[in-house]
Write an enzyme that holds these catalytic residues in place. Structure first.
Site, PDB file in Angstrom:
ATOM      1  N   PRO A  87      45.904  32.120  50.816  1.00 41.23           N
ATOM      2  CA  PRO A  87      47.058  31.237  50.599  1.00 41.23           C
ATOM      3  C   PRO A  87      47.438  30.425  51.830  1.00 41.23           C
ATOM      4  CG  PRO A  87      47.746  33.543  50.717  1.00 41.23           C
ATOM      5  CD  PRO A  87      46.260  33.538  50.647  1.00 41.23           C
ATOM      6  N   GLU A 114      46.615  43.606  51.890  1.00 43.74           N
ATOM      7  CA  GLU A 114      47.564  42.836  52.703  1.00 43.74           C
ATOM      8  C   GLU A 114      46.938  41.593  53.328  1.00 43.74           C
ATOM      9  OE1 GLU A 114      51.217  41.825  54.285  1.00 43.74           O
ATOM     10  OE2 GLU A 114      50.674  43.323  52.781  1.00 43.74           O
ATOM     11  N   ARG A 152      31.432  21.646  37.763  1.00 41.67           N
ATOM     12  CA  ARG A 152      31.502  20.565  36.763  1.00 41.67           C
ATOM     13  C   ARG A 152      31.091  19.215  37.338  1.00 41.67           C
ATOM     14  NH1 ARG A 152      36.038  17.408  36.776  1.00 41.67           N
ATOM     15  NH2 ARG A 152      35.930  17.097  34.532  1.00 41.67           N
ATOM     16  N   ASP A 166      38.550  11.027  36.361  1.00 40.97           N
ATOM     17  CA  ASP A 166      39.488  12.152  36.261  1.00 40.97           C
ATOM     18  C   ASP A 166      40.712  11.896  37.120  1.00 40.97           C
ATOM     19  OD1 ASP A 166      37.973  13.656  34.577  1.00 40.97           O
ATOM     20  OD2 ASP A 166      37.094  14.920  36.124  1.00 40.97           O
TER      21      ASP A 166
END
Length: 248
Positions: A87, A114, A152, A166
């Site tokens: 993150p 963690e 893709r 897109d």
């Protein structure tokens, strides 16, 4: 392309990678995807892959040894991009997916607990990627997202025309789409789309793409160099928004 995914939960990937476009991409041999349990590389008598953090604190930290050994065994003589799902990493964008789609070999590391021993981050990985400002129980779901966004884009997986326009590929959100019937419950398809005039259709799609971006993601237009026509359209959108606000 070769993709190796290091995880403690290999069973999580079978449904996603065994379905739809990802399954077809592997059948076409456009990509080979290998799921590796890095617990198999632990030299601990009990197969441990984590330990308590130095200095104390809640949770367990993934130890360097199993992950270093797993990556080194997996990459062999190649020079892959080694991607830490984290993150704290760089936010995934369409441009990042396009960049990674040009590589021959990717290795994803999926964390749990963690966090990672910092030496993994400093001395092993080439990229850190996050799929958003939130925390998951592990990196597996994020690795699936990144893999899907990359695969893709590979040649022979889907036609280039299908993804070149897109959302985000052009710097704008994609225009609205319609299909048959031309009228449904009194709601009609924009007349221009049934006109057969491809020049007018392309212009409408461009304008609506810009409109959708202006209304939903104006941040994407910051610093973007607009043509004279696009600037005129933006002024039109501003006028329409003010008029709508006044009515409300």
């Amino acid at each position: 392309m070769k993709i190796d995914i290091l995880t403690l939960f290999p069973e999580m990937f079978s449904g996603v990678f065994g379905s739809s476009i990802l399954k077809k991409a592997q059948e076409k041999e456009a990509v080979s995807i290998n799921i590796i349990n890095f617990r198999d590389y632990s030299t601990s008598k009990h197969g441990s892959v984590d330990d308590y953090p130095y200095g104390g604190g809640a949770g367990m930290v993934l130890a360097p040894q199993p992950i270093f050994d797993a990556v080194e065994a997996t990459k062999g003589d190649s020079a892959p991009r080694v991607i830490l799902m984290c993150p704290q990493g760089e936010r995934l964008t369409q441009q990042k997916a396009e960049e990674l789609a040009k590589e021959e070999h990717l290795i994803f590391i999926c964390g749990h607990y963690e966090g990672y021993d910092e030496r993994i981050r400093e001395h092993l990985v080439t990229d850190e990627i996050s799929i958003g400002d939130f925390v998951l129980t592990g990196g597996e779901l994020a690795a699936m997202v990144v893999t899907d966004s990359v695969v893709r884009l590979l040649p022979e997986v889907i036609t280039a025309e299908s993804h070149m326009k897109d959302s985000f590929s052009t710097g704008l959100l994609e225009h609205p789409h319609y299909t048959r019937p031309a009228e449904f419950r009194g709601f009609k398809v924009p007349e221009v789309l049934t006109s057969g005039n491809h020049k007018k259709i392309d212009e409408w799609r461009h304008k609506e793409s810009l409109r959708r971006t202006y209304l939903r993601r104006p941040d994407l237009l910051e610093g973007k160099e607009l043509t004279k026509q696009e600037k005129q359209w933006v002024e039109e959108f501003k006028y329409e928004s003010k008029a709508q606000t006044a009515v409300e």
